[in-house]
Structure formats: C-alpha cells, structure tokens
Write an enzyme that holds these catalytic residues in place. Sequence first.
Site, mmCIF file in Angstrom:
data_model
loop_
_atom_site.group_PDB
_atom_site.id
_atom_site.type_symbol
_atom_site.label_atom_id
_atom_site.label_comp_id
_atom_site.label_asym_id
_atom_site.label_seq_id
_atom_site.Cartn_x
_atom_site.Cartn_y
_atom_site.Cartn_z
ATOM 1 N N ALA A 176 0.809 -1.222 0.000
ATOM 2 C CA ALA A 176 0.000 0.000 0.000
ATOM 3 C C ALA A 176 0.836 1.263 0.000
ATOM 4 O O ALA A 176 0.332 2.359 -0.249
ATOM 5 C CB ALA A 176 -0.920 0.001 1.210
ATOM 6 N N ARG B 291 10.153 7.299 -2.665
ATOM 7 C CA ARG B 291 11.525 7.408 -3.168
ATOM 8 C C ARG B 291 11.659 6.990 -4.637
ATOM 9 O O ARG B 291 12.678 7.226 -5.268
ATOM 10 C CB ARG B 291 12.470 6.578 -2.276
ATOM 11 C CG ARG B 291 12.642 7.170 -0.892
ATOM 12 C CD ARG B 291 13.214 6.151 0.106
ATOM 13 N NE ARG B 291 12.176 5.283 0.678
ATOM 14 C CZ ARG B 291 12.405 4.329 1.573
ATOM 15 N NH1 ARG B 291 13.643 4.106 1.992
ATOM 16 N NH2 ARG B 291 11.422 3.601 2.049
ATOM 17 N N THR C 64 3.629 -0.207 8.455
ATOM 18 C CA THR C 64 3.503 -1.624 8.103
ATOM 19 C C THR C 64 2.641 -2.394 9.122
ATOM 20 O O THR C 64 1.928 -3.327 8.744
ATOM 21 C CB THR C 64 4.893 -2.280 7.993
ATOM 22 O OG1 THR C 64 5.657 -1.924 9.152
ATOM 23 C CG2 THR C 64 5.639 -1.809 6.763
ATOM 24 N N ASN D 165 13.470 0.495 -3.083
ATOM 25 C CA ASN D 165 12.858 1.748 -2.639
ATOM 26 C C ASN D 165 13.062 2.879 -3.626
ATOM 27 O O ASN D 165 12.353 3.871 -3.588
ATOM 28 C CB ASN D 165 13.402 2.145 -1.259
ATOM 29 C CG ASN D 165 13.010 1.115 -0.203
ATOM 30 O OD1 ASN D 165 11.838 0.779 -0.063
ATOM 31 N ND2 ASN D 165 13.991 0.580 0.495
ATOM 32 N N ARG E 114 6.301 -6.734 -37.451
ATOM 33 C CA ARG E 114 5.319 -6.100 -36.559
ATOM 34 C C ARG E 114 4.264 -7.140 -36.150
ATOM 35 O O ARG E 114 4.250 -8.234 -36.670
ATOM 36 C CB ARG E 114 4.717 -4.892 -37.265
ATOM 37 C CG ARG E 114 5.725 -3.738 -37.366
ATOM 38 C CD ARG E 114 5.265 -2.674 -38.347
ATOM 39 N NE ARG E 114 3.933 -2.217 -38.037
ATOM 40 C CZ ARG E 114 3.140 -1.592 -38.910
ATOM 41 N NH1 ARG E 114 3.561 -1.372 -40.157
ATOM 42 N NH2 ARG E 114 1.945 -1.204 -38.560
ATOM 43 N N ASN F 252 -1.387 -1.191 -48.883
ATOM 44 C CA ASN F 252 -2.557 -1.756 -48.199
ATOM 45 C C ASN F 252 -3.532 -0.688 -47.720
ATOM 46 O O ASN F 252 -4.615 -1.005 -47.288
ATOM 47 C CB ASN F 252 -2.106 -2.632 -47.027
ATOM 48 C CG ASN F 252 -1.290 -1.854 -46.018
ATOM 49 O OD1 ASN F 252 -0.624 -0.869 -46.358
ATOM 50 N ND2 ASN F 252 -1.339 -2.279 -44.774
ATOM 51 N N ARG G 50 4.937 -1.075 -68.375
ATOM 52 C CA ARG G 50 6.250 -0.523 -68.625
ATOM 53 C C ARG G 50 6.122 0.623 -69.586
ATOM 54 O O ARG G 50 5.519 0.480 -70.653
ATOM 55 C CB ARG G 50 7.125 -1.576 -69.274
ATOM 56 C CG ARG G 50 8.197 -1.912 -68.341
ATOM 57 C CD ARG G 50 9.288 -2.701 -68.457
ATOM 58 N NE ARG G 50 9.369 -3.515 -67.254
ATOM 59 C CZ ARG G 50 10.008 -4.643 -67.202
ATOM 60 N NH1 ARG G 50 10.602 -5.124 -68.250
ATOM 61 N NH2 ARG G 50 10.058 -5.299 -66.090
HETATM 62 C C1 UD1 Z 1 10.671 -2.088 6.316
HETATM 63 C C2 UD1 Z 1 10.903 -2.481 7.783
HETATM 64 C C3 UD1 Z 1 12.406 -2.581 8.053
HETATM 65 C C4 UD1 Z 1 13.051 -3.557 7.091
HETATM 66 C C5 UD1 Z 1 12.703 -3.215 5.641
HETATM 67 C C6 UD1 Z 1 13.156 -4.317 4.726
HETATM 68 C C7 UD1 Z 1 9.063 -1.469 9.000
HETATM 69 C C8 UD1 Z 1 8.615 -0.372 9.892
HETATM 70 N N1 UD1 Z 1 10.327 -1.471 8.636
HETATM 71 O O1 UD1 Z 1 11.209 -0.794 6.121
HETATM 72 O O2 UD1 Z 1 12.623 -3.012 9.386
HETATM 73 O O3 UD1 Z 1 14.441 -3.550 7.288
HETATM 74 O O4 UD1 Z 1 11.285 -3.067 5.453
HETATM 75 O O5 UD1 Z 1 12.915 -4.046 3.372
HETATM 76 O O6 UD1 Z 1 8.254 -2.338 8.671
HETATM 77 N N2 UD1 Z 1 3.467 -0.521 3.395
HETATM 78 C C9 UD1 Z 1 2.079 -0.559 3.457
HETATM 79 N N3 UD1 Z 1 1.438 0.324 4.240
HETATM 80 C C10 UD1 Z 1 2.079 1.246 5.002
HETATM 81 C C11 UD1 Z 1 3.489 1.276 4.933
HETATM 82 C C12 UD1 Z 1 4.143 0.380 4.120
HETATM 83 O O7 UD1 Z 1 1.445 -1.377 2.788
HETATM 84 O O8 UD1 Z 1 1.397 2.009 5.706
HETATM 85 C C13 UD1 Z 1 4.156 -1.489 2.512
HETATM 86 C C14 UD1 Z 1 4.977 -0.852 1.427
HETATM 87 O O9 UD1 Z 1 4.215 -0.690 0.254
HETATM 88 C C15 UD1 Z 1 6.108 -1.854 1.220
HETATM 89 C C16 UD1 Z 1 6.250 -2.512 2.580
HETATM 90 O O10 UD1 Z 1 5.075 -2.218 3.302
HETATM 91 O O11 UD1 Z 1 5.787 -2.825 0.262
HETATM 92 C C17 UD1 Z 1 7.471 -1.995 3.351
HETATM 93 O O12 UD1 Z 1 7.316 -0.603 3.533
HETATM 94 P P1 UD1 Z 1 8.529 0.401 3.366
HETATM 95 O O13 UD1 Z 1 8.039 1.780 3.607
HETATM 96 O O14 UD1 Z 1 9.233 0.123 2.110
HETATM 97 O O15 UD1 Z 1 9.401 -0.039 4.622
HETATM 98 P P2 UD1 Z 1 10.950 0.138 4.813
HETATM 99 O O16 UD1 Z 1 11.232 1.530 5.216
HETATM 100 O O17 UD1 Z 1 11.657 -0.401 3.649
HETATM 101 CA CA CA Z 2 11.068 -1.167 1.558
#
Ligand code: UD1
Ligand code: CA
Length: 462
Positions: free
Chosen positions: A11, A16, A80, A232, A338, A391, A445
């Site tokens: 989500a 980044r 998360t 990221n 194509r 064509n 021709r």
């Molecule tokens: C997260 C972990 C970190 C770990 C790293 C590994 C947390 C807080 N941190 O950090 O410990 O080392 O992954 O890759 O979990 N997402 C949601 N909803 C939200 C936030 C995030 O669905 O509200 C999803 C993101 O789309 C992504 C995943 O969770 O697919 C991880 O989120 P991200 O923000 O990339 O976490 P990191 O900072 O990489």
């Molecule tokens: Ca991540």
Amino acid sequence: MKNLAAIILAAGKGTRMKSRTPKVLHPVSGLPMLAYPVRILKDLKAQKVVVVIGHGAEAVRSAFDGAGVGFVLQEEQLGTGHAVMCALKGLKGFKGEVLILSGDVPLITTETVKGLLTIHKGRGGKKPVLSLITMLLDDPKGYGRVVRDEHGSVVRVVEEKDCSVPQKGINEVNSGLYLVEAWFLRENIKKLGNGNAQGEYYLPDLIELAVQSGQKVKALTHMHPNEVMGINNRVELARANRLMRLRKAEELMLSGVTVLDPETAYIDSTVKVGMDTTIYPGVHMTGETVIGENCVIEENSRVSGSVIGDNTTIKSHTIVEDSSIGKEVVVGPFARLRPGNSISDNVRIGNFVEVKKTSIGKGSKANHLSYIGDSVIGARVNIGAGTITCNYDGFTKHSTVIEDGAFIGSDTQLVAPVTIGKGAYVGSGTTVTRDVPAGSLIITRAGEKVIEGWAVRKRKKK
Ligand code: UD1
Ligand code: CA
C-alpha cells in the site's frame, strides 16, 4: 499448504521512486514486482493471500485481477503494522501461520520462504510465535537493525530513524519477511504504538512484544542479502533488474542455452528458450516468448511475445513482435516483424523488410527492402527487392493475396485489394491494380528509349 495464509504489503506510496506508477507495479524482468511474491505463494499453495493496497489501489487491483489474491484497502498509510491490521480483516477465522511479505522484495525465492517455514516449525522445543529472516549487510543504511541480547537471541528491530549511534553500527538487518502465528498476530497487532521517529505503526515492533511476553522468536540469517533486498528507489530497481537478468541467464545456461554475454542478455523471466540455442549480446526477449531448440538470436535483436521454431536464425538488429515463426527460418539482419504475422518453415526474410499481419507459406522469400502488410502469401513465393503492398487507401486497410509459387519482380507495387494467382509473374517495376490470373504475366512498362551519344555531347557542352 494447509494452515498457511499470507499477507503482502503493497500500500505504500514508494515516495523514493518519484513516480506516478505505484511502486509495486514497476517491472522487474518484465513483470510488476508484486508478481514475484504472488508467484511464490502460488508455488506454496497458500490457502489465502491478502494484498494490502492503498496508493494506486485501483491500478494494482486491476493489474492483479484474476491472479487468485484478495485485496484489502489501507486508506491511510500509517505504517507496516497498521497495514497488517487492515489485512487481518481479510483473514477472519483463519487459524494457522501467516506469512508476511513485502511487495517490494521481488528477488526472494520459494526456497528462502520454505527455509523460514522450516525454522519456524523447528525440531522439538517451544514453537516460536514469530520467525523472521535477517541479513548481514556491509551497508545496512535504510533498514531496520536487529538487536540481539547477550545470548544472541533477537530482542527487537530498531528502524534506521530511531537508531542510537551504536545501533546504527549493527549490520544485521530485518528483511521484512515474517511468519507469525495467526492467534498471536490478532492478539498483539492492536498493541502496537506509533511513538517513534516516523509516527508510524511499525510491524517489527511485534518482535519486542513477543519477547516481552515470554514468547519465542526465531531468526534465519540469509546468506545472499541480494535476494531479500527491498526496492525503494530506481537505483535499487536497476540493481534488482540486473540481478534478475543474471539469474535468468544462469537458469538458461544450465538448461543448455549458450548465452554469450549474460550481462547484456535482457531475457525476461517469462521467456522460454530451447536447448542449444545461442543468444548474442544485447538481445532483448520479453513477454510470453518461446524460442525453439538450436536457434541463433543475433546481437541487438528484440523478440517480444513471439514463438519461434527450432533451427531458426534471427540475425542482428531485427525486431519481432507478437508473431509466430516456424522452423529453419532466417530473419534479418535489420528486419522488422510487426504484430500479427505467421511465418511458416524455411522462409527467408532479409534486410530492411517490414512485415505486418501477414501469413507467409513454406519456403517463400522476401530477401530485401520490402513492405508486406495485411497479406496472405502462399508457399514458394519469391518477393523481389523493393516490393510494396499498398494496403492503405487513406481510409481503410485492404489485403493482398499472393498464391503459391508466384514471382513478384523487383520494385513492384501491389495495390490492395488484389490477388496474384498461382505461379503468376509480376514484371519488375509494375504497379498492379487488378487481380492476376494463375500462370499469367502482368507488366506495366513505359517505352524505353536509347539516345546514342547523348551523354558524350552533354559533357562536351560544359
Ligand atoms: C521495512 C521495515 C524494516 C526492514 C525493511 C526491509 C518497517 C517499519 N520497517 O522498512 O525493518 O528492514 O522493510 O525491506 O516495517 N506498506 C504498506 N502500508 C504502510 C506502509 C508500508 O502497505 O502504511 C508497505 C509498502 O508498500 C512496502 C512494505 O510495506 O511494500 C514496506 O514498507 P517500506 O516503507 O518500504 O518499509 P521500509 O522503510 O523499507
Ligand atoms: Ca522497503
């Protein structure tokens, strides 16, 4: 697998990435990165898969429509931990183990996930409530650090932004891949707080909750950190694509394909290649492409969504899109197929020939400089250099039919709709606007004139 459910976190905004496309839809080796965890869960036959979507929810949902996964919307991305809390709505009544994967970790393999399942089940002793995969990185920046106690047991994960200076020095990090007992998840997910540097509900805080309540946590340290690398930004996206490319080339080489330069063989994970085929540098192969055995795909060619039979050569700088090509065919160099062609066995298509929505019968040849579109061409037809099927009349497209054994002289225009009968001859330089009966010759021709001495006289005047 019975008693196994899964949550994929997808989500997040992927800020980044600096993109209008949701992060998990960015392609890695030809598939949106979210397709990789989905595929693993299919391999493992997880009972239920819930994908948490938020940013670009509709785009993600429609890209994975029919992929056998359910979706839960996380309206606000509060972290998360919050994402998993939302996902549990989709796992009501489920008892068993819940795998939690990130949508942005596409290099992960089924073997690794199986490894996590194995250590979680363990051999005797107390069963953990949570197991996770960690990795050792030379540069752990950006990841959550794994804090262990004096006995080496994991006690918590601290996010980069919350790390003390000494914690920043820890190079064991959380990969974001977990296996959690469903009951534990339900009882504890609501206990997560957001009193941290980012004001988010952190999923890894579950680890500390488990340890504090006297439960067991297990960690598996992965030896190939690349595989659990999260994407990221676009630098990491390029790195993941490169690793996937090398992985694919290796898989093909081990199955009997010669890849002259794996670094520059851009073969998507979706492509199949037969034994004893040779792939030159700079080749791109994408989509549902299937290449037969003993083929040669020369440098800088692109083959997408196409099926190519055995012993066929695609010479350098050739483009083949959404077409099927038979056995022992030679296409190129510098040819362009194509979409919508069906090319039979033993056909030759040479340099600067463009073919579109055309079927070509066995053994026919178009060796140089032609445009062949919307045509049905029989077997053993010879198409001379500079042949053009006209064509399009400015309003609609029309088709050209050239029957078996016909001979089309060079520099000919075939104004469609038109049919050239079996074995007919079209004289060089003819503009054909009417059907040609089988076995006949058509020729237009202008009269030729030779003026003797003309050139000599012209030069003298100067
Ligand atoms: C997260 C972990 C970190 C770990 C790293 C590994 C947390 C807080 N941190 O950090 O410990 O080392 O992954 O890759 O979990 N997402 C949601 N909803 C939200 C936030 C995030 O669905 O509200 C999803 C993101 O789309 C992504 C995943 O969770 O697919 C991880 O989120 P991200 O923000 O990339 O976490 P990191 O900072 O990489
Ligand atoms: Ca991540």
